[in-house]
Write an enzyme that holds these catalytic residues in place. Structure first.
Site, PDB file in Angstrom:
ATOM      1  N   GLU A   1       0.886  -1.172   0.000  1.00  0.00           N
ATOM      2  CA  GLU A   1       0.000   0.000   0.000  1.00  0.00           C
ATOM      3  C   GLU A   1       0.917   1.212   0.000  1.00  0.00           C
ATOM      4  O   GLU A   1       1.878   1.267   0.773  1.00  0.00           O
ATOM      5  CB  GLU A   1      -0.888  -0.008   1.255  1.00  0.00           C
ATOM      6  CG  GLU A   1      -1.663   1.291   1.457  1.00  0.00           C
ATOM      7  CD  GLU A   1      -2.502   1.296   2.747  1.00  0.00           C
ATOM      8  OE1 GLU A   1      -2.996   0.225   3.159  1.00  0.00           O
ATOM      9  OE2 GLU A   1      -2.620   2.388   3.348  1.00  0.00           O
TER      10      GLU A   1
ATOM     11  N   GLU B   1      -1.498  11.339   3.894  1.00  0.00           N
ATOM     12  CA  GLU B   1      -2.529  11.154   4.917  1.00  0.00           C
ATOM     13  C   GLU B   1      -2.351  12.259   5.954  1.00  0.00           C
ATOM     14  O   GLU B   1      -1.230  12.701   6.212  1.00  0.00           O
ATOM     15  CB  GLU B   1      -2.394   9.801   5.617  1.00  0.00           C
ATOM     16  CG  GLU B   1      -2.769   8.622   4.755  1.00  0.00           C
ATOM     17  CD  GLU B   1      -2.672   7.331   5.545  1.00  0.00           C
ATOM     18  OE1 GLU B   1      -3.714   6.810   5.949  1.00  0.00           O
ATOM     19  OE2 GLU B   1      -1.538   6.858   5.752  1.00  0.00           O
TER      20      GLU B   1
END
Ligand SMILES: [Ca+2]
Ligand SMILES: [Ca+2]
Ligand SMILES: [Ca+2]
Ligand SMILES: [Ca+2]
Length: 399
Positions: A280, A285
């Site tokens: 991933e 974020e």
């Protein structure tokens, strides 16, 4: 029962006895009681709008009655949402039973939640307080998100690269050639999306829309699909995948405890098995209680939990909520670099994963989402203001 004159007299006498305190026994007349009523009203547009609270006396007074009042902010904030008053006064003339107490509310065209503030009465003269505090609910009546285009903008070319794909989000709708909505709460397969998240994703215009050449993903508090928050998630799985290149995404981010926007990638084909074995890539974020810091992360390893390489970038001043920034990865065979506004802040190489497999030399697809709550950010609390939104101006991919 039909009242005879005799019974009527008795009834009047009884009433007189009950209500009359001025018989010379030393009792003072009962003072009227003051009450203020709650008020729920649309915010309005055009600058200012009076919220008129109804203030009443339980009975007429023989002389003037004065009461003082003070406003207090809640989710509605003084100056931003209403004009604060401290020790304002309201006077009833003798015999008057009802007055309107006006508090000016800021009537703008910016979308907000339904905001509340209170008005509290105090220090009455000629009366006593019965219901002293009223709650005003300013109902949102706007659809436009307040933002400007201010902030960093990326170069439109890089030496040795050409633009291979972009989406400028300048149209009125999501381009379904590239994007799919992923709706729901993850159930039944991966409830809470594996992170105990609290939102239900929808593709309704409430949660995903376009304004001023930007994509807006909006999270709000509402009961929907068994959840207490809604938001939106889009992805390019099966439609547009990438291996290597530079990806630039210009976005303005939300803030607040429990707010978790993400721009990230997952493997199109789980060549090395299910998460996290095939990897991933988290391009950006942010957890909303750290509104000045973003993270770039790789997840990998044999599972069930992931190994990770994660680094943060803190803005020299301000927050990612204040204006637009550009989040980038430069991705090559056996190496990924992360940038904010062109500033390199993390490099991960195959050698860094040690004995683990480096699963990142494969095709990945993009995901944009705005989560609410979850294991990492924690849940929203009283300090969290909703709605919140992530605004994306463009994505550009160079190879
Ligand atoms: Ca307002
Ligand atoms: Ca308005
Ligand atoms: Ca407004
Ligand atoms: Ca745009």
């Amino acid at each position: 029962m039909k009242m005879t004159p005799f019974l009527l007299l008795l009834a009047l006498a009884a009433g007189c006895k009950k209500g009359g305190n001025n018989g010379g026994g030393g009792n003072t007349p009962a003072l009227p009681r003051i009450s203020i009523e709650d008020l729920t009203q649309a915010e309005g547009n055009g600058g200012s709008n009076n919220f008129n609270f109804r203030v009443t006396l339980s009975e007429a007074a023989s002389g003037p009655v004065t009461v003082y009042y003070t406003t207090n902010g809640g989710t509605g904030v003084a100056t931003e949402d209403f004009t604060s008053v401290t020790n304002g006064s309201l006077t009833f003339a003798a015999g008057e039973r009802e007055k309107l107490l006006a508090v000016p509310v800021v009537a703008d065209d910016a979308r907000e939640g339904d905001d509340v503030f209170t008005v509290t009465l105090s220090s009455p003269s000629g009366a006593t307080l019965s219901r002293a505090t009223a709650t005003a609910t300013i109902q949102n009546d706007d659809t436009r998100i307040p933002f400007t285009n201010a902030g960093y903008d990326a170069p439109t070319s890089y030496p040795g690269y050409s633009l291979v794909w972009s989406d400028d989000f300048n149209g009125p709708a999501l381009n379904s050639t590239f994007w799919t909505n992923e709706n729901g709460d993850g159930c039944p397969n991966i409830c809470g999306w594996g992170n105990n998240e609290l939102e239900y994703y929808t593709d309704r215009p409430d949660n995903l829309f376009f304004q001023d050449g930007k994509l807006v993903i909006l999270a709000q508090k509402e009961s929907y699909g068994g959840k207490q928050y809604t938001s939106s998630k889009i992805l390019t799985r099966g439609k547009k995948t990438f291996k290597y290149g530079r990806i630039d995404i210009r976005a303005k981010l939300p803030k607040g405890k429990g707010i978790w926007p993400a721009l990230w990638l997952l493997p199109q084909n789980n060549v090395f098995g299910g998460w996290p074995r095939s990897g991933e890539i988290d391009l950006m974020e942010l957890v909303g209680h750290e509104p000045n810091k973003v993270y770039g992360t790789l997840h990998f390893g044999p599972g069930p939990g992931s190994q990770q390489i994660s680094r943060g970038y803190t803005l020299p001043s301000g927050t990612f909520h204040d204006e637009f920034h550009v989040f980038s990865v430069e991705w090559k065979q056996d190496e990924i670099k992360w940038f904010v506004d062109g500033n390199l802040f993390s490099t991960a190489r195959k050698a860094d994963v040690g004995v683990n497999n480096w699963p990142f030399n494969e095709e990945f697809y993009l995901i944009f989402n705005l989560a609410v709550g979850g294991n990492w950010p924690g849940n929203p609390d009283a300090s969290t203001y909703l709605p919140q939104w992530m605004v994306v101006d463009y994505i550009r991919v160079y190879q």
